[in-house]
Write a protein that holds these residues in place. Structure first.
Motif, PDB file in Angstrom:
ATOM      1  N   GLN A  43     109.216  51.414  43.516  1.00  0.00           N
ATOM      2  CA  GLN A  43     109.898  50.340  44.235  1.00  0.00           C
ATOM      3  C   GLN A  43     111.293  50.770  44.691  1.00  0.00           C
ATOM      4  OE1 GLN A  43     109.779  46.999  41.446  1.00  0.00           O
ATOM      5  NE2 GLN A  43     108.398  45.929  42.848  1.00  0.00           N
ATOM      6  N   THR A  44     111.994  51.488  43.828  1.00  0.00           N
ATOM      7  CA  THR A  44     113.373  51.879  44.116  1.00  0.00           C
ATOM      8  C   THR A  44     113.442  52.942  45.200  1.00  0.00           C
ATOM      9  OG1 THR A  44     113.950  51.405  41.811  1.00  0.00           O
ATOM     10  CG2 THR A  44     115.517  52.705  43.083  1.00  0.00           C
ATOM     11  N   PHE A  45     112.477  53.855  45.203  1.00  0.00           N
ATOM     12  CA  PHE A  45     112.445  54.955  46.171  1.00  0.00           C
ATOM     13  C   PHE A  45     111.124  54.902  46.931  1.00  0.00           C
ATOM     14  CE2 PHE A  45     114.893  56.334  42.427  1.00  0.00           C
ATOM     15  CZ  PHE A  45     116.142  56.520  43.017  1.00  0.00           C
ATOM     16  N   PRO A  46     110.999  53.995  47.910  1.00  0.00           N
ATOM     17  CA  PRO A  46     109.717  53.825  48.604  1.00  0.00           C
ATOM     18  C   PRO A  46     109.269  55.057  49.392  1.00  0.00           C
ATOM     19  CG  PRO A  46     111.467  52.527  49.641  1.00  0.00           C
ATOM     20  CD  PRO A  46     112.026  53.038  48.359  1.00  0.00           C
ATOM     21  N   ASP A  47     110.211  55.964  49.683  1.00  0.00           N
ATOM     22  CA  ASP A  47     109.852  57.200  50.397  1.00  0.00           C
ATOM     23  C   ASP A  47     109.672  58.378  49.442  1.00  0.00           C
ATOM     24  OD1 ASP A  47     112.538  57.192  49.706  1.00  0.00           O
ATOM     25  OD2 ASP A  47     113.187  58.285  51.494  1.00  0.00           O
ATOM     26  N   LEU A  48     109.375  58.096  48.174  1.00  0.00           N
ATOM     27  CA  LEU A  48     109.284  59.155  47.168  1.00  0.00           C
ATOM     28  C   LEU A  48     108.237  60.199  47.518  1.00  0.00           C
ATOM     29  CD1 LEU A  48     110.285  60.157  44.399  1.00  0.00           C
ATOM     30  CD2 LEU A  48     108.505  58.756  43.337  1.00  0.00           C
ATOM     31  N   THR A  49     107.172  59.819  48.151  1.00  0.00           N
ATOM     32  CA  THR A  49     106.111  60.787  48.478  1.00  0.00           C
ATOM     33  C   THR A  49     106.594  61.852  49.458  1.00  0.00           C
ATOM     34  OG1 THR A  49     105.285  59.341  50.234  1.00  0.00           O
ATOM     35  CG2 THR A  49     104.257  59.124  48.059  1.00  0.00           C
ATOM     36  N   ARG A  50     107.731  61.613  50.109  1.00  0.00           N
ATOM     37  CA  ARG A  50     108.285  62.597  51.047  1.00  0.00           C
ATOM     38  C   ARG A  50     109.507  63.307  50.482  1.00  0.00           C
ATOM     39  NH1 ARG A  50     107.525  58.023  54.215  1.00  0.00           N
ATOM     40  NH2 ARG A  50     109.783  57.697  54.420  1.00  0.00           N
ATOM     41  N   MET A  51     109.842  63.029  49.229  1.00  0.00           N
ATOM     42  CA  MET A  51     111.080  63.534  48.651  1.00  0.00           C
ATOM     43  C   MET A  51     110.863  64.807  47.829  1.00  0.00           C
ATOM     44  SD  MET A  51     112.718  59.861  47.501  1.00  0.00           S
ATOM     45  CE  MET A  51     114.295  60.492  46.954  1.00  0.00           C
ATOM     46  N   HIS A  52     111.928  65.631  47.784  1.00  0.00           N
ATOM     47  CA  HIS A  52     111.963  66.826  46.949  1.00  0.00           C
ATOM     48  C   HIS A  52     112.804  66.484  45.718  1.00  0.00           C
ATOM     49  CE1 HIS A  52     110.068  69.206  50.094  1.00  0.00           C
ATOM     50  NE2 HIS A  52     110.885  68.609  50.951  1.00  0.00           N
ATOM     51  N   VAL A  53     112.168  66.535  44.557  1.00  0.00           N
ATOM     52  CA  VAL A  53     112.742  66.015  43.317  1.00  0.00           C
ATOM     53  C   VAL A  53     113.037  67.162  42.358  1.00  0.00           C
ATOM     54  CG1 VAL A  53     112.320  64.516  41.316  1.00  0.00           C
ATOM     55  CG2 VAL A  53     111.446  63.865  43.584  1.00  0.00           C
ATOM     56  N   ILE A  54     114.178  67.076  41.679  1.00  0.00           N
ATOM     57  CA  ILE A  54     114.433  67.947  40.536  1.00  0.00           C
ATOM     58  C   ILE A  54     114.458  67.076  39.290  1.00  0.00           C
ATOM     59  CG2 ILE A  54     116.964  67.858  40.885  1.00  0.00           C
ATOM     60  CD1 ILE A  54     116.974  70.769  39.676  1.00  0.00           C
ATOM     61  N   ASP A  55     113.683  67.480  38.300  1.00  0.00           N
ATOM     62  CA  ASP A  55     113.572  66.747  37.039  1.00  0.00           C
ATOM     63  C   ASP A  55     114.298  67.553  35.970  1.00  0.00           C
ATOM     64  OD1 ASP A  55     112.847  65.649  34.601  1.00  0.00           O
ATOM     65  OD2 ASP A  55     110.787  65.238  35.193  1.00  0.00           O
ATOM     66  N   LEU A  56     115.364  66.982  35.425  1.00  0.00           N
ATOM     67  CA  LEU A  56     116.144  67.652  34.393  1.00  0.00           C
ATOM     68  C   LEU A  56     115.604  67.274  33.020  1.00  0.00           C
ATOM     69  CD1 LEU A  56     119.770  67.214  35.802  1.00  0.00           C
ATOM     70  CD2 LEU A  56     118.177  69.120  36.140  1.00  0.00           C
ATOM     71  N   GLY A  57     114.978  68.230  32.356  1.00  0.00           N
ATOM     72  CA  GLY A  57     114.491  68.036  31.006  1.00  0.00           C
ATOM     73  C   GLY A  57     113.118  67.423  30.884  1.00  0.00           C
ATOM     74  N   GLY A  58     112.415  67.271  31.976  1.00  0.00           N
ATOM     75  CA  GLY A  58     111.084  66.670  31.946  1.00  0.00           C
ATOM     76  C   GLY A  58     110.000  67.699  31.678  1.00  0.00           C
TER      77      GLY A  58
ATOM     78  N   ILE B 215     102.419  58.414  40.850  1.00  0.00           N
ATOM     79  CA  ILE B 215     103.003  58.725  42.151  1.00  0.00           C
ATOM     80  C   ILE B 215     103.297  60.212  42.217  1.00  0.00           C
ATOM     81  CG2 ILE B 215     103.975  56.480  42.736  1.00  0.00           C
ATOM     82  CD1 ILE B 215     106.498  57.213  41.330  1.00  0.00           C
ATOM     83  N   ARG B 216     103.261  60.772  43.457  1.00  0.00           N
ATOM     84  CA  ARG B 216     103.475  62.199  43.610  1.00  0.00           C
ATOM     85  C   ARG B 216     104.453  62.470  44.736  1.00  0.00           C
ATOM     86  NH1 ARG B 216      99.187  66.492  45.770  1.00  0.00           N
ATOM     87  NH2 ARG B 216     100.687  66.683  47.471  1.00  0.00           N
ATOM     88  N   PRO B 217     105.647  63.007  44.411  1.00  0.00           N
ATOM     89  CA  PRO B 217     106.589  63.397  45.465  1.00  0.00           C
ATOM     90  C   PRO B 217     106.079  64.587  46.270  1.00  0.00           C
ATOM     91  CG  PRO B 217     107.668  63.140  43.326  1.00  0.00           C
ATOM     92  CD  PRO B 217     106.188  63.154  43.073  1.00  0.00           C
ATOM     93  N   ALA B 218     106.801  64.903  47.327  1.00  0.00           N
ATOM     94  CA  ALA B 218     106.435  66.078  48.125  1.00  0.00           C
ATOM     95  C   ALA B 218     106.522  67.348  47.284  1.00  0.00           C
ATOM     96  CB  ALA B 218     107.342  66.171  49.344  1.00  0.00           C
ATOM     97  N   SER B 219     107.556  67.433  46.433  1.00  0.00           N
ATOM     98  CA  SER B 219     107.673  68.563  45.520  1.00  0.00           C
ATOM     99  C   SER B 219     108.492  68.134  44.309  1.00  0.00           C
ATOM    100  CB  SER B 219     108.332  69.778  46.193  1.00  0.00           C
ATOM    101  OG  SER B 219     109.701  69.524  46.448  1.00  0.00           O
ATOM    102  N   VAL B 220     108.217  68.775  43.183  1.00  0.00           N
ATOM    103  CA  VAL B 220     108.965  68.529  41.949  1.00  0.00           C
ATOM    104  C   VAL B 220     109.308  69.866  41.315  1.00  0.00           C
ATOM    105  CG1 VAL B 220     108.972  67.490  39.649  1.00  0.00           C
ATOM    106  CG2 VAL B 220     107.804  66.323  41.536  1.00  0.00           C
ATOM    107  N   HIS B 221     110.575  70.031  40.984  1.00  0.00           N
ATOM    108  CA  HIS B 221     111.076  71.217  40.287  1.00  0.00           C
ATOM    109  C   HIS B 221     111.557  70.751  38.917  1.00  0.00           C
ATOM    110  CE1 HIS B 221     114.270  74.706  40.220  1.00  0.00           C
ATOM    111  NE2 HIS B 221     113.347  74.845  39.289  1.00  0.00           N
ATOM    112  N   VAL B 222     110.863  71.147  37.870  1.00  0.00           N
ATOM    113  CA  VAL B 222     111.205  70.748  36.505  1.00  0.00           C
ATOM    114  C   VAL B 222     112.028  71.850  35.858  1.00  0.00           C
ATOM    115  CG1 VAL B 222     110.321  70.157  34.220  1.00  0.00           C
ATOM    116  CG2 VAL B 222     109.115  69.356  36.266  1.00  0.00           C
ATOM    117  N   VAL B 223     113.202  71.487  35.336  1.00  0.00           N
ATOM    118  CA  VAL B 223     114.053  72.423  34.604  1.00  0.00           C
ATOM    119  C   VAL B 223     114.135  71.946  33.162  1.00  0.00           C
ATOM    120  CG1 VAL B 223     116.337  73.480  34.419  1.00  0.00           C
ATOM    121  CG2 VAL B 223     115.380  72.945  36.677  1.00  0.00           C
ATOM    122  N   ASN B 224     113.719  72.812  32.235  1.00  0.00           N
ATOM    123  CA  ASN B 224     113.644  72.434  30.829  1.00  0.00           C
ATOM    124  C   ASN B 224     113.938  73.662  29.967  1.00  0.00           C
ATOM    125  OD1 ASN B 224     112.791  71.472  28.210  1.00  0.00           O
ATOM    126  ND2 ASN B 224     111.487  69.975  29.235  1.00  0.00           N
TER     127      ASN B 224
END
Length: 216
Positions: free
Chosen positions: A30-45, A55-64
């Motif tokens: 709901q907060t990010f309705p364009d999430l499927t087109r977004m490039h996401v970095i996940d800190l600690g996930g 839901i699936r963003p365009a790309s996800v980079h996980v740093v852990n």
């Protein structure tokens, strides 16, 4: 598999925690309705959390700090790294959203939490940072009432023997480290670290269970 009570509240597919995660993913969408087109970095996930996500963003980079060795789809990649000391290569990358779920309370002390927040502000103009609330009566990692306010030696003892801990500490030194690894924070500190964020409270039985700093 853990105790039946832990399955009920935390680890089971229909647990209280699982339902809370599903609700939180709904809020993210709901907060990010364009999430499927977004490039996401996940800190600690983890990669597995994104593979299970609805839901699936365009790309996800996980740093852990831990490495994830499983085979991953091309939209998802993991990297070993400290979110409080990210290399310039990552800090200079172009991300649309920083995502972090229940990590900032584990990084170790206010100075490192401030470094974590600085990284969030640097990486993207939008973010979602969730953390358990310090003043919720049941500590969510250990599932022990008011654990976060007890003396260190008492918390270490709980880590050794309490049946709802995910994995009991194997010895006294490990129990002390495990107790010190959790440092829940409250609303005032979250506002200090994320002064331009909207602060959303996740509630259980009318009480704030976690805080989410959101910049959308």
């Amino acid at each position: 598999m853990g105790s039946p009570l832990r399955q009920l509240f935390v680890d089971g597919p229909n647990s209280v925690a699982a339902k809370a995660r599903a609700r939180r993913w709904h809020w993210v969408a709901q907060t990010f309705p364009d999430l499927t087109r977004m490039h996401v970095i996940d800190l600690g996930g983890t990669a597995s959390a994104w593979l299970r996500a609805p839901i699936r963003p365009a790309s996800v980079h996980v740093v852990n700090l831990a490495h994830d060795d499983e085979d991953l789809p091309d939209w998802l990649r993991t990297e070993v790294g400290d979110a409080c000391e990210l290399p310039k290569r990552i800090l200079g990358s172009d991300y649309d959203l920083v995502f972090s779920n229940a990590v900032i309370e584990h990084v170790g002390g206010f100075a490192r939490r401030r470094a974590f927040a600085d990284a969030v502000h640097t990486l993207a103009g939008r973010y979602w940072v969730q953390t358990p609330y310090r003043y919720f009566p049941v500590e969510p990692h250990v599932l022990f009432p008011f654990y976060q306010f007890l003396p260190l030696n008492v918390r270490a003892r709980i880590n050794r023997v309490w049946p709802l801990v995910h994995t009991n500490s194997p010895d006294w030194t490990a129990a002390l480290h495990d107790a010190l690894d959790i440092e829940l924070i409250g609303r005032a500190e979250m506002r200090l670290l994320f002064p331009t964020a909207t602060m959303r409270a996740e509630k259980v039985a009318g009480l704030t269970k976690s805080l989410i700093a959101i910049k959308a």
